[in-house]
Design an enzyme around this catalytic site. Sequence first.
Site, PDB file in Angstrom:
ATOM      1  N   ASP A 115      22.531  40.521  32.361  1.00 24.72           N
ATOM      2  CA  ASP A 115      22.949  41.731  33.055  1.00 24.72           C
ATOM      3  C   ASP A 115      22.239  41.808  34.403  1.00 24.72           C
ATOM      4  O   ASP A 115      21.025  41.592  34.494  1.00 24.72           O
ATOM      5  CB  ASP A 115      22.602  42.973  32.237  1.00 24.72           C
ATOM      6  CG  ASP A 115      23.486  43.127  31.007  1.00 24.72           C
ATOM      7  OD1 ASP A 115      24.375  42.278  30.811  1.00 24.72           O
ATOM      8  OD2 ASP A 115      23.282  44.098  30.254  1.00 24.72           O
ATOM      9  N   TYR A 155      23.560  50.379  29.793  1.00 24.27           N
ATOM     10  CA  TYR A 155      22.636  50.850  28.758  1.00 24.27           C
ATOM     11  C   TYR A 155      23.100  50.478  27.341  1.00 24.27           C
ATOM     12  O   TYR A 155      22.511  50.921  26.360  1.00 24.27           O
ATOM     13  CB  TYR A 155      22.429  52.370  28.831  1.00 24.27           C
ATOM     14  CG  TYR A 155      22.087  52.885  30.201  1.00 24.27           C
ATOM     15  CD1 TYR A 155      20.810  52.712  30.744  1.00 24.27           C
ATOM     16  CD2 TYR A 155      23.043  53.553  30.962  1.00 24.27           C
ATOM     17  CE1 TYR A 155      20.500  53.186  32.010  1.00 24.27           C
ATOM     18  CE2 TYR A 155      22.747  54.026  32.231  1.00 24.27           C
ATOM     19  CZ  TYR A 155      21.472  53.840  32.745  1.00 24.27           C
ATOM     20  OH  TYR A 155      21.165  54.315  34.008  1.00 24.27           O
ATOM     21  N   HIS A 188      26.651  51.935  37.328  1.00 30.84           N
ATOM     22  CA  HIS A 188      25.753  51.950  36.174  1.00 30.84           C
ATOM     23  C   HIS A 188      25.551  53.370  35.628  1.00 30.84           C
ATOM     24  O   HIS A 188      24.429  53.817  35.386  1.00 30.84           O
ATOM     25  CB  HIS A 188      24.396  51.331  36.525  1.00 30.84           C
ATOM     26  CG  HIS A 188      23.708  50.702  35.343  1.00 30.84           C
ATOM     27  ND1 HIS A 188      22.859  51.403  34.519  1.00 30.84           N
ATOM     28  CD2 HIS A 188      23.741  49.437  34.846  1.00 30.84           C
ATOM     29  CE1 HIS A 188      22.388  50.600  33.584  1.00 30.84           C
ATOM     30  NE2 HIS A 188      22.914  49.403  33.746  1.00 30.84           N
ATOM     31  N   HIS A 235      18.316  39.617  31.086  1.00 30.62           N
ATOM     32  CA  HIS A 235      18.499  40.311  32.366  1.00 30.62           C
ATOM     33  C   HIS A 235      18.082  39.366  33.497  1.00 30.62           C
ATOM     34  O   HIS A 235      17.141  38.580  33.335  1.00 30.62           O
ATOM     35  CB  HIS A 235      17.680  41.600  32.417  1.00 30.62           C
ATOM     36  CG  HIS A 235      18.134  42.614  31.417  1.00 30.62           C
ATOM     37  ND1 HIS A 235      17.756  42.551  30.089  1.00 30.62           N
ATOM     38  CD2 HIS A 235      18.946  43.696  31.531  1.00 30.62           C
ATOM     39  CE1 HIS A 235      18.317  43.560  29.428  1.00 30.62           C
ATOM     40  NE2 HIS A 235      19.043  44.267  30.284  1.00 30.62           N
TER      41      HIS A 235
END
Length: 260
Positions: free
Chosen positions: A59, A151, A114, A204
Amino acid sequence: MKLYLIRRRVFTVGLCLLAAAAMLYVVNHPAIVGASATTRQLPIYCVARDQKVASLTFDAAWGNEDTQQLIDILGKYDVKATFFVVGEWVDKYPESVKALSDAGHEVMDHSNTHPHMSQLSREEIQADVSACADKIEAVTGVRPTLFRPPYGEYDDKVITAVRALGIEPIQWDVDSLDWKDLSASEITQRVTSKVQPGSIILFHNAALHTPEALPGIIEAVLKDGYTLVPVSELILPGTYNTDYTIDHTGRQMPCSTAAG
């Protein structure tokens, strides 16, 4: 990245509280929960696969310190991964988005701003996802077909709104927890001990120790006989509830298998 970590930790605490409340509710109202669970809309967490095949996903929402290093590491092992990027990240780092695409990696949708998607209307969800897709397509020439909710947060409205766009929502079943700044050895142990056929592994792009951990993880899973492919090659093709279904754990499987 620091702001992201704060938000992620707050959200994780919230999830734990919600999970505890949900467990209490299940104990007291099992029939009601059982009935509602049959209609709940889920993204794909993993895939029913007989072969040892899995996907690495990253991500990208804020930082960009390690993107090229990740490209180099993946290239060394000739592994293609899937990067879920935020539209605002595309605005800031279009050269990195193009570098990912040019290296053969998938660049997929992680929303435009986001947001907490479940707090948006159906129209706002679709507008945000489409805005990110537009930006990715403008840079790479390829329109995203997969989406990961920010999230990891979603509800039925989010999933149905995204699927109505012809985009498949994707979660994960192996979480590296690299955003918690775990050591490279801890990240490696978490991933290698949990991966199974059909796994989708979460990393990430700007986590502190991910570049350090990644070579060892790749070497371990390859040695164990796994093939690492982008998510679009891992998931089953077709239409939801026609060609495939998703069970209560988020595992995608052929409809014929589920029926049998």
